[in-house]
Design an enzyme around this catalytic site. Structure first.
Site, PDB file in Angstrom:
ATOM      1  N   HIS A 179       0.849  -1.190   0.000  1.00 38.52           N
ATOM      2  CA  HIS A 179       0.000   0.000   0.000  1.00 38.52           C
ATOM      3  C   HIS A 179       0.882   1.237   0.000  1.00 38.52           C
ATOM      4  O   HIS A 179       1.825   1.336   0.787  1.00 38.52           O
ATOM      5  CB  HIS A 179      -0.911   0.001   1.234  1.00 38.52           C
ATOM      6  CG  HIS A 179      -1.739   1.238   1.371  1.00 38.52           C
ATOM      7  ND1 HIS A 179      -1.619   2.118   2.423  1.00 38.52           N
ATOM      8  CD2 HIS A 179      -2.698   1.756   0.567  1.00 38.52           C
ATOM      9  CE1 HIS A 179      -2.470   3.105   2.276  1.00 38.52           C
ATOM     10  NE2 HIS A 179      -3.139   2.913   1.149  1.00 38.52           N
ATOM     11  N   SER A 180       0.599   2.176  -0.903  1.00 37.76           N
ATOM     12  CA  SER A 180       1.286   3.458  -0.932  1.00 37.76           C
ATOM     13  C   SER A 180       2.803   3.260  -1.102  1.00 37.76           C
ATOM     14  O   SER A 180       3.248   2.586  -2.026  1.00 37.76           O
ATOM     15  CB  SER A 180       0.951   4.251   0.342  1.00 37.76           C
ATOM     16  OG  SER A 180       1.406   5.577   0.274  1.00 37.76           O
ATOM     17  N   LEU A 181       3.599   3.807  -0.187  1.00 31.19           N
ATOM     18  CA  LEU A 181       5.054   3.681  -0.283  1.00 31.19           C
ATOM     19  C   LEU A 181       5.492   2.222  -0.211  1.00 31.19           C
ATOM     20  O   LEU A 181       6.517   1.846  -0.792  1.00 31.19           O
ATOM     21  CB  LEU A 181       5.723   4.487   0.835  1.00 31.19           C
ATOM     22  CG  LEU A 181       7.255   4.496   0.863  1.00 31.19           C
ATOM     23  CD1 LEU A 181       7.815   5.125  -0.402  1.00 31.19           C
ATOM     24  CD2 LEU A 181       7.760   5.224   2.095  1.00 31.19           C
TER      25      LEU A 181
END
Length: 651
Positions: free
Chosen positions: A328-330
């Site tokens: 998720h995300s980074l």
């Protein structure tokens, strides 16, 4: 004369032992909450208890093997991650709490006293029994259906204080079936696939500031419900069990290096909470772009996934399924960098080299030619081609190498400046190797595209694929401010929309269908209006000549006759050009030739203001049925198992 019959006597009350159920205590928000084990786990714990194993240090795995219960000490311990130990109880009697309507179990010893008093009262039919708890609280058994619990209210006299049944009474219940607790049945024992989930920036992963463990628990729960709803046939035929999701935490390792202490010394005292929030979350992005802390992050993620994998195999020796990863995300960017730096198996390298050595060589030469053309040094292309120089080799060149190749000083300086600018945008880290080959890579709300662009990557080669991974899915919410697409970097000359992720109930959301319907209606109205105006203008400007009128009449008659000859069509049926399916878009080998970008359907309330729901859009994936269903569909498709009914719009 016959003697009168005696009046019927009431049946003697019959005592039946209470059925126990096992609970564990979950702390948080400054209050305790007692949660029931699943039916499956409770039966397993009760069997161990009945076998007299309480005196031994017996460990019973629960919650799908993610937690162990130490029966002797009555403790529930997390297996794969660090978590506070929870208290475990064998529960039979409960009382209602003060702050909410949740029932709290009595201690096991006092529950035995209550059960003994209840047995005597039922057997002898003697009620109004009064008992005093260890905390000097009063419990009165009025009858089988009315039992109350009073707070201790001290009344002082010459002989000391004595508790009385004053204050607001609380309800007492016997048996878990009388407290309306939601007890899950349990998880399938068979594990078909393992997925590691890596979080993004900060320790909190959703709008409620929950940890990655709690969010993955939700993701896992949604997956179980989706399996029951969409893979029911395969479950009934015992073809599938479930997919296990395990969280990977790297944030705590990064912030335990002492960087928080260094930041604390230089942080300004104003807006204290906001600055600490930024230090704890947003700075993770800058840490990853730092060569020092980037190495810490990738080492932590890789070593943690390897550790979890080995521990999982130890606890599940019969596991033969595949392994996938999700970020998720980074976290998705970290995984992408890890995967792009994995080494394929030797036999795969040999097959790959035999099949694509010529193609790779030619592609590398063309890349160098493009670079030299951009630097206005195309006259030196033959020199680099003679040295069999590709882009990777070019970036490793030194001034001495270029001088030996006979490149003059001016062009040499241009090339060295280009090499310097490109190597500075790369994150320099030694990427560790994983102990397994991931099957599929899922990215949720991913900034991969943005980071690649910042690093100077303008285009992804269509022939490129992740070394050890068969599939790659980039899933995002349309209002997610952190998410970026991947496909336009592979096919930059073509504009096309991402794949719309089908709704898990097999339809588009109503507001999206309404929007499309209104759009089509407005287009039709516009076309009809323009057509009417065009006909009116033609009739107004038409010359009143008999020959022209005759020609027009013949043309109109011919058009009408051609229309009559056409087969009957439904009024709602679109024209043939519209009915044609969209052309297949070649997005390269990154996902095995399949589409990569998938966009979720926004909810009706989210469509009113996209800025208002931007943060929610970035944190919505953990409880998104559509996201979970795509993950399950792709995982089980690798095993030849499909949905009960294909969803419209899916590949």
């Amino acid at each position: 004369m016959a003697a009168p019959e005696p009046p019927p006597t009431e049946p003697t009350p019959r005592y039946e032992p209470v059925g126990p159920h096992w609970f564990f205590c979950r702390g948080g928000d400054s209050r305790e909450r007692w949660v029931p084990f699943s039916v499956q786990d409770s039966e397993r714990l009760e069997a161990a208890h009945s076998a007299g194993k309480d005196k031994e240090d017996v460990v019973v795995p629960t919650s799908g093997g993610r937690y162990d219960v130490h029966l002797k000490t009555r403790q529930r311990v997390a297996v794969y991650w660090e978590e506070e130990v929870s208290e475990v109880r064998r529960c039979t009697w409960f009382y209602k709490g003060d702050k909410d309507n949740k029932y709290i179990p009595y201690s096991e010893s006092f529950s035995e006293e209550l059960e003994e008093a209840y047995m005597v009262a039922v057997t002898l039919d003697e009620w109004k029994k009064k008992l005093e708890s260890p905390s000097r609280e009063i419990i009165i058994l009025h009858n089988p259906k009315l039992m109350v619990h009073y707070h201790p209210v001290a009344v002082s006299d010459d002989w000391g204080s004595t508790p009385t049944e004053q204050g607001r009474p609380r309800t007492v219940k016997r048996g878990v079936e009388n407290i309306a607790a939601e007890i899950p049945n349990g998880e399938p024992l068979q594990i078909d696939h393992l997925v590691f989930v890596v979080h993004g920036i900060g320790p909190a992963c959703d709008i409620r500031f929950r940890s990655i463990v709690q969010c993955v628990n939700d993701f896992r729960s949604v997956s179980l419900s989706m399996l029951q709803a969409h893979f029911k046939r395969a479950q009934e035929q015992q073809q599938i069990g479930r997919v296990e999701f395990l969280p990977v935490n790297w944030h705590s390792s990064l912030h335990s290096t002492g960087v928080d202490v260094d930041l604390e010394r230089i942080t300004l005292p104003s807006i204290n909470r906001l600055r600490h929030f930024i230090n704890d979350t947003i700075l993770d992005v800058f840490f990853y772009n730092s060569s020092t802390y980037c190495q810490t992050i990738v080492d932590t993620v890789a070593s943690e996934m390897n550790r979890l994998y080995q521990l999982f195999l130890q606890r599940n020796p019969l596991f033969s399924g595949g392994v996938s990863i999700a970020g998720h995300s980074l976290g998705s960017l970290i995984l992408f960098d890890l995967l792009t730096n994995q080494k394929a198996a030797p036999e795969e390298d040999e097959r790959s080299d035999e099949g694509s050595r010529t193609t790779s060589s030619n592609r590398g030469v063309e890349e160098v030619k493009e670079i030299l053309t951009k630097l206005e040094l195309s006259e030196y292309c033959d020199v680099f081609e003679k040295e069999k120089m590709d882009r990777q080799a070019l970036l490793l060149c030194t001034e001495k190498n270029l001088k030996e190749m006979g490149i003059p000083l001016g062009p040499r300086m241009k090339i060295l400046h280009y090499i310097s600018s490109k190597t500075e945008t790369q994150v320099s880290a030694n990427y560790p190797q994983l102990n397994y080959k991931p099957t599929i890579f899922f990215a949720f709300g991913s900034p991969i595209g943005m980071f690649l662009t910042v690093r100077g990557v303008k285009r992804i080669n269509p022939n490129y694929s992740l070394p050890t991974c068969k599939g790659f899915f980039n899933i995002f919410h349309p209002f997610d401010p952190v998410a970026y697409r991947i496909e336009p970097m592979i096919v930059p000359d073509l504009e096309f929309e991402p794949m719309l992720l089908p709704h898990h109930k097999g339809r588009k959301r109503m507001h999206l269908e309404l929007k499309e319907g209104l759009t089509r209606m407005s287009v039709d109205l516009k076309n009809n209006l323009l057509g009417s105006l065009r006909v009116a203008w033609q009739s107004f400007t038409r010359a009143p000549l008999p020959a022209v009128e005759a020609a027009t009449t013949d043309a109109e008659a011919e058009a009408e006759s051609s229309v009559e000859k056409q087969p009957d069509t439904k009024p709602d049926e679109p024209p043939a050009a519209v009915k044609e399916e969209a052309p297949v878009i070649n997005v390269g080998r990154l996902n095995g030739g399949n589409r990569i970008d998938y966009v979720l359907q926004e909810k009706p309330i989210e469509s009113f203001n996209e800025y208002l729901f931007a943060l929610q859009g970035h944190l919505c994936y953990w409880e998104s049925e559509d996201t979970v269903l795509l993950v399950l569909k792709e995982i089980y498709q690798t095993q030849g198992i499909t949905l009960d009914q294909p969803l419209p719009g899916s590949q």
